[in-house]
Design a protein around this motif. Sequence first.
Motif, short mmCIF file in Angstrom:
data_model
loop_
_atom_site.label_atom_id
_atom_site.label_comp_id
_atom_site.label_asym_id
_atom_site.label_seq_id
_atom_site.Cartn_x
_atom_site.Cartn_y
_atom_site.Cartn_z
N LEU A 105 27.59 43.47 42.82
CA LEU A 105 28.78 44.17 43.44
C LEU A 105 28.47 43.77 45.40
CD1 LEU A 105 28.69 47.81 41.56
CD2 LEU A 105 30.82 46.28 42.79
N GLU A 106 27.12 43.98 46.27
CA GLU A 106 26.82 43.18 47.16
C GLU A 106 27.79 42.07 47.73
OE1 GLU A 106 23.01 43.52 49.58
OE2 GLU A 106 23.13 42.20 48.38
N LYS A 107 27.51 41.23 46.77
CA LYS A 107 28.22 39.63 46.98
C LYS A 107 29.99 40.29 46.78
CE LYS A 107 28.72 35.34 47.14
NZ LYS A 107 28.46 34.68 48.68
N PHE A 108 30.23 40.46 46.03
CA PHE A 108 31.85 40.54 45.53
C PHE A 108 32.71 41.59 46.09
CE2 PHE A 108 30.01 36.87 43.27
CZ PHE A 108 30.12 35.71 43.72
N GLY A 109 31.80 42.71 46.59
CA GLY A 109 32.25 43.93 46.21
C GLY A 109 33.51 44.32 45.73
N THR A 110 34.41 45.36 46.17
CA THR A 110 34.91 46.31 44.84
C THR A 110 36.44 45.76 44.89
OG1 THR A 110 36.05 48.08 46.50
CG2 THR A 110 33.41 47.76 44.93
N LYS A 111 36.70 44.94 45.74
CA LYS A 111 38.75 44.36 45.95
C LYS A 111 38.58 43.16 45.47
CE LYS A 111 38.63 45.26 50.42
NZ LYS A 111 39.42 44.49 51.96
N GLY A 112 39.65 42.23 45.72
CA GLY A 112 39.53 40.59 45.69
C GLY A 112 39.23 40.10 44.47
N ASN A 113 38.58 40.64 43.24
CA ASN A 113 38.19 39.89 42.34
C ASN A 113 39.25 40.38 41.05
OD1 ASN A 113 35.90 40.18 43.47
ND2 ASN A 113 35.26 41.32 43.31
N VAL A 114 40.58 40.37 41.79
CA VAL A 114 41.49 40.71 40.37
C VAL A 114 42.24 39.84 38.96
CG1 VAL A 114 44.02 41.74 40.06
CG2 VAL A 114 42.51 42.55 41.70
N GLY A 115 42.11 39.74 38.12
CA GLY A 115 42.26 38.29 37.52
C GLY A 115 41.10 37.23 37.29
N TRP A 116 39.70 38.15 37.70
CA TRP A 116 38.31 37.22 37.32
C TRP A 116 37.59 37.64 36.22
CZ3 TRP A 116 36.14 32.90 39.71
CH2 TRP A 116 37.09 33.04 40.95
N ILE A 117 37.31 37.02 35.34
CA ILE A 117 36.26 37.37 34.13
C ILE A 117 34.80 36.70 34.95
CG2 ILE A 117 35.23 37.39 31.84
CD1 ILE A 117 38.39 37.58 31.07
N PHE A 118 33.77 38.11 34.37
CA PHE A 118 32.53 37.50 35.04
C PHE A 118 31.77 37.06 33.84
CE2 PHE A 118 31.92 38.84 39.87
CZ PHE A 118 33.02 38.27 39.94
N GLU A 119 31.15 35.85 33.73
CA GLU A 119 30.44 35.10 32.20
C GLU A 119 29.18 35.43 32.48
OE1 GLU A 119 31.91 32.99 29.88
OE2 GLU A 119 29.57 31.97 29.47
N TYR A 120 27.62 35.30 32.12
CA TYR A 120 26.47 35.75 32.64
C TYR A 120 25.85 34.61 31.68
CZ TYR A 120 27.42 40.06 35.36
OH TYR A 120 27.33 40.81 36.93
N PHE A 121 24.97 33.66 32.20
CA PHE A 121 24.69 32.47 31.75
C PHE A 121 23.47 32.26 32.45
CE2 PHE A 121 25.35 28.72 34.38
CZ PHE A 121 26.15 28.95 35.11
#
Length: 640
Positions: A181-197
């Motif tokens: 959250l520090e890196k990507f914040g709470t806005k501007g991520n609409v439409g993304w899916i985050f996948e952990y690997f």
Amino acid sequence: MKKKMNVVEKILSSHLVEGDAAKDSELGIRIDQTLTQDATGTMAYLQFESMGVKHVKNDLAVSYVDHNTVQIGFENADDHDFLASVAKKYGIIYSKAGNGICHQLHLERFGKPGTTLLGSDSHTPTGGGIGQIAIGAGGIDIAVAMAGGAFHIPTPKVRGIKLTGRLKKGVSAKDVILKVLEKFGTKGNVGWIFEYFGPGVATLDVPSRATITNMGAELGVTTSVFPSDKVTKQFLAAQGRAKDFKEITADKGAKYDDVFTVDLSKLEPLAAAPHSPGNIVTVKSMRGTRVNQIMIGSCTNSSYRDIRTVAQILKGKHVAEDVEVGIACGSRQVVNMLAKDGSLATLISAGCRILENACGFCIGAHMSPSTNAVSLRTNNRNFEGRSGTKSAKVYLVSPETAAASALTGEFTACTGTPAVPAPKKFPIDDEMFLYRKTAGKGVKGTKIVRGPNIAQVPKGTALAADLKGVAAIKVGDKITTDHIMPAGARLKFRSNVPEYAKYVFEPCDKSFHDNCMANREKNLANVIVAGESYGQGSSREHAALCPMYLGVKAVVAKSIERIHRANLINFGIIPFTFADAKDYDKIKAGDKIEIKGLKAAIEGDGTAVLKTAKGSFTVKTSLSDREKRLILCGGLLASL
Ligand code: MIC
Ligand code: SF4
């Protein structure tokens, strides 16, 4: 050669029913499982009823009661009776109040790797911890999925979050998601899916993974997901569900649209400072700051692993004199395990208040802090006033930090505690899940119980050719659904739209309801003007449904968050954005507004000219054909 696929591509491609990820901006996917909770569930089921379907059509539907369990007055209890009767009639499993929090329970008892889950709660992505594509949405979308319909998502971009190393003692999954959250914040991520690997994934147990995907909701992404591997297999076997396991990992050489690496061994204890989950500070930097209240639990951090860790830190000690500590476990399974291993007695002896295993404090329905208090909480949202106390300063932390701080009465990083090994066998008791035997079929002839708190769902009206209206309110950036449609003390009106609508924008402008009603009387449409990231947070469709009831026809914002945008469209409200964000300054609350040719604009490319007394500017909306149809006829319910 076969395409190398990541986990997201694997699950989505096996569920695709509409669209093509290579060329379309929206995809329709088949939904295997659905979940609802009581605060959004009553509306979802009222809407489901009006679809005239005999029983649920998807593989599994579960109705949880976890939000409104305080039951002051008849309203909550009426809702529970309604939900139980609907579940029985339509083949839905009903989880009684007291069984636990929907996301924790679903992970324990139902979540299946490789499947899709749609839930009327924004933290449904908790299921990503077990390798599900689990998405939060408005209640009406769940109703459609239960009736066998597809769910639509923006064609995702996939960000790979590569985990390396291993967490140090005293640092846990909460710190991982706070770092993201520090890196990507709470806005501007609409439409993304985050996948952990990456190699660090194997060092995290399923509850820790679920903490990360749960709070991924605060990024505003569609969902977050972990692979399903040996760790997942062990968890499912320990839950007596070995047959539900399926391995799903990214192919070697699979691509991501972007990659961000987190070295777990470098992380330190973090906190989200008031009033946003994206406002990250180190716990070290807060040293010396006194704390008045500590609340441990919520769907983010209420697993056996988490509460057992807290008990280990508090063992043989007592919480600081001037601190109040509340603990709410995630499920009955967790409470039972803590009772058996002595942790519950440890927590009670340490001076903790043991709360019901429900949402409670997290939604401002229990233990609101005192005026100006500093409250450390392990939940996922610290929006202003959400705790029930506007002046309180809420910091979001890990269970380790919460427990260490409970002992000192000030911000304290935990220096280490023995790890909690993943249990070999969880005690299984499904007795508080009713109607399991009739799941999917329902019981014919069941009468639906409707107390006076269960009102009708209003329907929208078709879009007029032109818009003549008023800017009923102007708000700033990051307005959350807690601002638009407050929960806490108002939560009990969820099944009664005319009553609940009285509190729309209560924290921002108490006269909003009356002004809107007056405009509606004069046949003037109401318009909401907003800044960046409008509608953050919860999936509550009431934040669109109640404004619709008050005659709101459009929102004009700098940007709008995904779930709320979908909810607005579902209720026939146009989600406009400013073509030029600077035009936000050209309009103020109370201004008269005109949009000539509104209907034609929606049928066309979504661009319209908004005229106020001070001049004109362009607003735009980008709608799929399906969304255009909904807006034109006044919303999903009106379209049926
Ligand atoms: C929340 O955490 O804000 C809630 C309350 O669970 C909401 C759902 C609701 O408003 O009923 C959510 O996250 O979607
Ligand atoms: Fe319940 Fe809080 Fe989780 Fe929402 S975030 S589902 S209110 S525990």
